[in-house]
Design a protein around this motif. Structure first.
Motif, PDB file in Angstrom:
ATOM      1  N   TYR A  54       6.554  30.488 -23.173  1.00 33.12           N
ATOM      2  CA  TYR A  54       6.858  29.416 -24.113  1.00 33.12           C
ATOM      3  C   TYR A  54       6.963  30.034 -25.493  1.00 33.12           C
ATOM      4  O   TYR A  54       6.184  30.921 -25.845  1.00 33.12           O
ATOM      5  N   LEU A  78      12.641  28.190 -16.679  1.00 24.32           N
ATOM      6  CA  LEU A  78      11.608  27.499 -15.916  1.00 24.32           C
ATOM      7  C   LEU A  78      11.866  27.581 -14.414  1.00 24.32           C
ATOM      8  O   LEU A  78      10.932  27.720 -13.618  1.00 24.32           O
ATOM      9  N   VAL A 104       0.873  25.963 -18.339  1.00 21.83           N
ATOM     10  CA  VAL A 104       2.142  25.470 -18.865  1.00 21.83           C
ATOM     11  C   VAL A 104       1.905  24.497 -20.009  1.00 21.83           C
ATOM     12  O   VAL A 104       0.995  23.674 -19.968  1.00 21.83           O
ATOM     13  N   SER A 105       2.725  24.595 -21.035  1.00 19.92           N
ATOM     14  CA  SER A 105       2.641  23.681 -22.167  1.00 19.92           C
ATOM     15  C   SER A 105       3.044  22.272 -21.743  1.00 19.92           C
ATOM     16  O   SER A 105       3.992  22.079 -20.968  1.00 19.92           O
ATOM     17  N   SER A 107       4.559  20.189 -23.462  1.00 21.10           N
ATOM     18  CA  SER A 107       5.906  19.888 -23.945  1.00 21.10           C
ATOM     19  C   SER A 107       6.953  20.223 -22.887  1.00 21.10           C
ATOM     20  O   SER A 107       7.979  19.539 -22.772  1.00 21.10           O
ATOM     21  N   ILE A 108       6.704  21.272 -22.095  1.00 26.90           N
ATOM     22  CA  ILE A 108       7.623  21.631 -21.013  1.00 26.90           C
ATOM     23  C   ILE A 108       7.574  20.568 -19.918  1.00 26.90           C
ATOM     24  O   ILE A 108       8.604  20.116 -19.410  1.00 26.90           O
ATOM     25  N   ARG A 111       9.194  17.353 -21.148  1.00 24.69           N
ATOM     26  CA  ARG A 111      10.642  17.442 -21.325  1.00 24.69           C
ATOM     27  C   ARG A 111      11.392  17.194 -20.013  1.00 24.69           C
ATOM     28  O   ARG A 111      12.442  16.548 -20.008  1.00 24.69           O
ATOM     29  N   TYR A 117       7.977  17.322 -12.780  1.00 25.29           N
ATOM     30  CA  TYR A 117       7.342  18.638 -12.849  1.00 25.29           C
ATOM     31  C   TYR A 117       6.346  18.802 -11.704  1.00 25.29           C
ATOM     32  O   TYR A 117       6.349  19.836 -11.016  1.00 25.29           O
TER      33      TYR A 117
END
Length: 285
Positions: A54, A78, A104-105, A107-108, A111, A117
């Motif tokens: 990231y 990703l 993992v952030s 924000s990922i 998004r 996810y």
């Protein structure tokens, strides 16, 4: 029962502590990442934390930040993490049976959609996600989706987290609690806080979750110090640094960088495994 709950139940029956190395996906490439994870498992690791590169990492020190940048510069996407997970399951050069979790952030995750996810990560063979920048006030939706999918959401508790907030974080966490041993960023340290034992002991009274300690574990000596009070130990910067050094040396000499990194990390994990096991036996005597 989730993969992590099953793992920690087995380890508790065996009076063993989990060894969890951290690797950055795609540093320097996905093939090396896979080789390193396979070597770690062969050397006695129980689960693996796979960092999702990231551009604005949270709480990561210079060693891990640099590894994220190397992976991004090499074109990491990703999808590479999901492909890696599936490849490890099928085992091109040996299937990886130990659980893997992504670091993992949020924000990922946000998004691409939190449900999507979780669905994609679980389909790729991951057992959970560590989400370092997820606020407890915003964690309930992801926590519920993870519970429904039997996919663990692991959250962090730091030395400066208030005790009320620690309880709230524990309530929304599954798999294990990630206890940050030091205030500040990731990195290797030779000395750990004097109040660490008391802090972990208090937290253990608040939750039935296994408690894994990370940040600051530099090698067998610090791992041995923490093994008696933790359910698992997370070793990040010390592993990532060895990968970087081994691949750089191999590239300079025309060697196989993936094989070199795997050999070095396998040896290091073997040393950690031995130190942890001996410390637990000594504490139990």
């Amino acid at each position: 029962m989730s993969d992590l709950k099953r793992l920690f139940a087995t380890l508790a029956q065996q009076n063993r502590k989990a060894l969890m190395p951290f690797v950055t996906a795609g540093d320097p490439d996905i093939a090396t990442t896979a080789a390193v994870i396979q070597a770690a498992q062969a050397a006695g690791a129980d689960l693996c934390e796979v960092g999702v590169p990231y551009s604005d990492p949270i709480a990561d020190g210079p060693v891990i930040q640099a590894s994220y940048q190397r992976a991004l510069d090499a074109g990491f996407r990703l999808q590479n993490v999901f492909d890696l997970g599936r490849d490890l399951q099928t085992g091109g050069t040996g299937a990886v049976m130990m659980p893997r979790v992504t670091m993992v952030s949020y924000s990922i995750i946000y998004r691409i959609g939190i449900a999507k996810y979780v669905e994609r990560a679980k389909a790729a063979g991951y057992s959970g996600a560590i989400v370092p920048d997820l606020l407890v006030e915003e964690a309930a939706p992801l926590s519920q989706i993870c519970r429904d999918a039997d996919f663990d959401l692991i959250q962090l508790v730091t030395p400066t987290t208030t005790r009320d907030r620690q309880r709230r974080i524990a309530d929304l966490t599954t798999g294990f609690l990630y206890y940050v041993s030091v205030t500040g960023i990731t990195g290797e340290r030779t000395a750990l806080p004097t109040n660490l034992v008391d802090n972990v002991s208090w937290l253990r009274e608040q939750t039935d979750l296994p408690i894994c300690i990370g940040f600051g574990i530099s090698g067998p000596e610090t791992a041995a110090q923490l093994a008696p009070i933790a359910d698992g130990l997370i070793v990040g910067s010390a592993v990532v640094r060895r990968i970087a050094e081994a691949t750089r040396n191999a590239q300079q000499t025309g060697g196989d960088s993936a094989a070199a990194a795997a050999e070095v990390v396998g040896k290091f994990c073997g040393e950690l495994r031995q130190a942890i096991d001996e410390a637990v036996v000594h504490a139990s005597a």
